[in-house]
Structure formats: C-alpha cells, structure tokens
Design an enzyme around this catalytic site. Structure first.
Site, short mmCIF file in Angstrom:
data_model
loop_
_atom_site.label_atom_id
_atom_site.label_comp_id
_atom_site.label_asym_id
_atom_site.label_seq_id
_atom_site.Cartn_x
_atom_site.Cartn_y
_atom_site.Cartn_z
N TYR A 175 31.62 -15.51 20.29
CA TYR A 175 32.20 -14.82 21.46
C TYR A 175 31.18 -14.76 22.61
CZ TYR A 175 33.61 -10.77 24.29
OH TYR A 175 33.91 -9.93 25.35
N TYR A 189 39.34 -14.22 25.65
CA TYR A 189 39.45 -14.20 24.19
C TYR A 189 38.46 -13.15 23.72
CZ TYR A 189 39.64 -15.73 19.35
OH TYR A 189 39.82 -15.77 17.98
N LYS A 246 31.31 -16.66 26.26
CA LYS A 246 31.28 -15.86 27.50
C LYS A 246 30.10 -16.30 28.38
CE LYS A 246 33.62 -12.65 28.48
NZ LYS A 246 34.91 -12.57 29.24
N1 LIG Z 1 36.78 -4.91 24.84
C1 LIG Z 1 35.45 -4.76 24.91
O1 LIG Z 1 34.84 -3.96 24.18
C2 LIG Z 1 34.66 -5.58 25.91
C3 LIG Z 1 33.26 -5.45 25.91
C4 LIG Z 1 32.53 -6.20 26.83
C5 LIG Z 1 33.18 -7.05 27.71
N2 LIG Z 1 34.53 -7.17 27.67
C6 LIG Z 1 35.18 -8.10 28.62
O2 LIG Z 1 36.00 -7.31 29.48
C7 LIG Z 1 37.15 -8.08 29.86
C8 LIG Z 1 38.40 -7.26 29.61
O3 LIG Z 1 38.45 -6.93 28.22
P1 LIG Z 1 39.66 -6.11 27.59
O4 LIG Z 1 39.09 -5.18 26.58
O5 LIG Z 1 40.55 -5.61 28.67
O6 LIG Z 1 40.38 -7.26 26.79
P2 LIG Z 1 41.77 -7.22 26.03
O7 LIG Z 1 42.33 -5.86 26.02
O8 LIG Z 1 41.58 -7.96 24.76
O9 LIG Z 1 42.67 -8.09 27.01
C9 LIG Z 1 42.43 -9.45 27.19
C10 LIG Z 1 43.66 -10.04 27.81
O10 LIG Z 1 43.46 -11.45 27.88
C11 LIG Z 1 44.69 -12.03 27.60
N3 LIG Z 1 44.59 -13.40 27.11
C12 LIG Z 1 44.11 -13.79 25.92
N4 LIG Z 1 44.31 -15.12 25.79
C13 LIG Z 1 44.93 -15.52 26.92
C14 LIG Z 1 45.41 -16.77 27.37
N5 LIG Z 1 45.33 -17.87 26.62
N6 LIG Z 1 45.98 -16.84 28.59
C15 LIG Z 1 46.10 -15.73 29.35
N7 LIG Z 1 45.70 -14.52 28.97
C16 LIG Z 1 45.12 -14.42 27.76
C17 LIG Z 1 45.34 -11.16 26.54
O11 LIG Z 1 46.71 -11.40 26.57
P3 LIG Z 1 47.72 -10.82 25.44
O12 LIG Z 1 47.82 -9.36 25.73
O13 LIG Z 1 48.96 -11.57 25.67
O14 LIG Z 1 47.05 -11.13 24.13
C18 LIG Z 1 44.94 -9.79 26.99
O15 LIG Z 1 45.92 -9.23 27.81
C19 LIG Z 1 37.06 -9.38 29.09
O16 LIG Z 1 36.48 -10.36 29.90
C20 LIG Z 1 36.12 -9.07 27.95
O17 LIG Z 1 35.43 -10.22 27.50
C21 LIG Z 1 35.29 -6.45 26.79
#
Ligand SMILES: NC(=O)c1ccc[n+]([C@@H]2O[C@H](COP(=O)([O-])OP(=O)(O)OC[C@H]3O[C@@H](n4cnc5c(N)ncnc54)[C@H](OP(=O)(O)O)[C@@H]3O)[C@@H](O)[C@H]2O)c1
Length: 303
Positions: free
Chosen positions: A134, A70, A138
């Site tokens: 958030y 999330y 996490k």
């Molecule tokens: N984005 C950032 O700036 C950032 C920064 C620091 C750390 N992170 C961490 O890095 C990791 C990857 O991030 P990201 O940017 O690739 O995230 P993202 O683009 O938001 O992708 C997250 C994925 O999780 C899926 N998801 C959400 N709810 C779900 C559920 N109930 N069941 C199964 N899947 C679900 C979403 O599915 P849908 O596509 O169907 O919605 C999406 O494909 C995460 O752990 C995040 O916390 C991200």
C-alpha cells in the site's frame, strides 16, 4: 468554479460532501453546486479508458480533489497490480490530464510512505521508505504526480483517518465494545489520528486560499493530521472513555498481532508547513475524537 471530488463514497469524500452542504466552510464566491462528486461508477480509477472517457466527455474543471484510493492495507499485499493501478498509474493519468487542461490537483497520500524508524516527527522533505505494498503504491503515485505535474498540485499526507462513514478504527472499537468485554490492542505502533471532517475542512480552506488559486505555483507536499502522537492502544482506551463504555483494553506488541502487511513503528508527522502556509489550526486529537464519536453515535453507524 467546477471542483471534482473523487471517492464520493469514501470517508474523506463523504466528509467533504457533508461540509460543502451543511456549513460555512465554502466562501461567498462558491456554492455547493460548484462541487461534482464522483464514485467508481462515473470514474473508475482501475481503468485507463474510464478515466480518459470521463475527462473527454465532461466540461473543463478548475480543481480536482482526489480522495479515491485503494486503501485496504493488508489486501494490497495480494492485489498488488490493482493497488498499483489505482494508487499510482491512475494518479499519474489524473495528473497528466490536470496538467494539460491547467486544472489544480489536490491529491491525498499517507504516512505509510515512511518506514516509521525515525526518531522525530517526519517533515515533508524526509526520505520515504515504505515497508508495505500500500505504502509503495502510494509513494509511486506521489512521485509520478510530481514528475508529470511540477506545478499546480498539492499532495497532502494524512494518517489514521476515521469518520462517521464506513469502517474505521473508531467505528470498529465502538462495535466491539457492544459485542465483547475486553480486547487486545497493539501498543508499539505510534501515529496521529485524523478526523476526516478536520481534513475535509482543511482542504476547503486550501481551495479558498488566494495563493493556492494563483497560477504556476510549484507542486508541494504537506503533512496533515490531528495533533498528538499516540499508540493504537491509547487511541482505543480514549474511544471507550469518551463513549462511556466500560471495557478492558490490553496492550500487546506488533509481534503478538501479526498482519499480512508490515506496519511502520512510528509515523508521526510534523504539520508546521501546512499550518504556516495556509493558516490551518491543527486540532488536538482528543478534542476531535469527541466530535467524531458524537457524530458516529448520532448517526448510529457502528452497529
Ligand atoms: N483510511 C486511512 O486510515 C488513511 C490513512 C492515511 C491516508 N489515507 C488516504 O486518504 C485518502 C482517503 O481515504 P479514505 O479513508 O477516505 O478511503 P476510503 O474510505 O477507503 O475511500 C476510498 C474511496 O476510493 C474509492 N475507490 C476505490 N477503488 C476505486 C476505483 N477503482 N475507482 C474509483 N474509486 C475507487 C472507493 O470506492 P467504493 O466506495 O466504491 O469502494 C472509496 O469510496 C486516500 O488517499 C487514502 O490513501 C487514508
């Protein structure tokens, strides 16, 4: 090998998929057929029974890479229960299954577990103190994983992720660059951008690593981002410079741009541990941004 990647439609999931299918990041003993990519249709992390059902009805895996999360930082302030289920309870359940079935787990976490009040880049043993929902969920996921799975898991904390997929700061800036003439961007929040392809490549390096594949390795936390500490304002200016868009960016303070979730002031992280243990080169943020913008413009995803 059977390697499960969750979050197949997210930035990181898609970046891993791209590398697995297009380049030499996987070694000679592996093929793209070893990877199974799942989204919420196959494995819904908001549902305990969906998670159990998936693992009860599929063959044993060797590695799980949990990219699903999330990730809506502001919305999480309202959807506390859902964020906690996906970022904490589902991680605990995945870790418990992985532990029981002796599957290696790579889980992705965030710089937002820190409060940002430190005066030097955070190392893995610094005490987290998240200041928004958030970050709290996490951190709960990290802690639960470490209790349930003291061996054979890796937590990678990353920051400011962008890619040619989905909405992110870089794609938003490029889109706004077409729609407006100037923009105010916060200049007193500091961190390090991470091109998702670089993180994906790092994860693929780790799963090739002999030590990672050995049994009974103590669970570890690692920090990974691109190299360099900047503000969102500096990030925005560089995006327009690389994309050759003539655009005025004005620095503003966090106070002038209130958001539902509080943001930490400086979450720069020290990456020495991952670089040393897995011989990872952490790439300069500007170099990676050049590649990222090239891919974004080529894919025309920011329109
Ligand atoms: N984005 C950032 O700036 C950032 C920064 C620091 C750390 N992170 C961490 O890095 C990791 C990857 O991030 P990201 O940017 O690739 O995230 P993202 O683009 O938001 O992708 C997250 C994925 O999780 C899926 N998801 C959400 N709810 C779900 C559920 N109930 N069941 C199964 N899947 C679900 C979403 O599915 P849908 O596509 O169907 O919605 C999406 O494909 C995460 O752990 C995040 O916390 C991200």
């Amino acid at each position: 090998m059977r390697i499960l990647v969750t979050g197949k439609n997210g930035q990181l999931g898609r970046s891993i998929h791209k590398l697995v299918n297009t380049d030499s990041k996987i070694d000679n003993n592996q093929s793209s057929d070893d990877f199974i990519f799942v989204g919420r249709e196959e494995l819904d992390l908001s549902s305990e029974s969906s998670i159990s059902h998936y693992f009860d009805n599929n063959d044993k895996l060797d590695i799980i890479i949990n990219c699903a999360a999330y990730t809506q930082v502001d919305k999480a302030e309202q959807e506390v229960e859902l964020a906690n289920q996906i970022n904490h309870l589902a991680v605990k359940q995945l870790a418990s299954i992985a532990n029981k079935q002796q599957v290696k787990l790579i889980h992705i976490s965030t710089d937002y577990v820190f409060d940002g009040e430190g005066d030097k880049p955070y190392i893995e043993t610094d005490i987290p103190n998240p200041i928004n929902i958030y970050g709290k969920t996490k951190l709960s996921g990290e802690k639960a994983l470490q209790v349930v799975m003291p061996m054979n898991a890796i937590i990678i904390r990353t920051s400011w992720l962008y890619s040619e997929y989905g909405n992110n700061f870089v794609s938003t800036m490029l889109r706004l660059g077409k729609e407006r003439n100037e923009l105010n961007v916060v200049s007193d929040q500091i961190g390090s951008p991470t091109y998702a392809t670089d993180l994906a490549g790092t994860i693929l390096e780790i799963i090739k690593n002999k030590e990672f594949r050995e049994e009974d390795q103590a669970t570890q936390i690692y920090h990974y981002s691109n190299e360099g500490e900047i503000s969102w304002y500096e990030f925005a200016k560089e995006i327009f410079k690389i994309a050759k868009i003539d655009f005025k960016v004005n620095p503003i303070t966090t106070q002038q741009y209130p958001t539902p979730a509080k943001r930490p002031r400086n979450t720069s992280m020290n990456k020495d541990k991952i670089a040393e243990i897995f011989s990872i080169d952490t790439l300069d943020w500007k170099e990676s941004l050049n590649k990222g913008i090239y891919c974004l413009i080529a894919s025309n995803k920011y329109n």
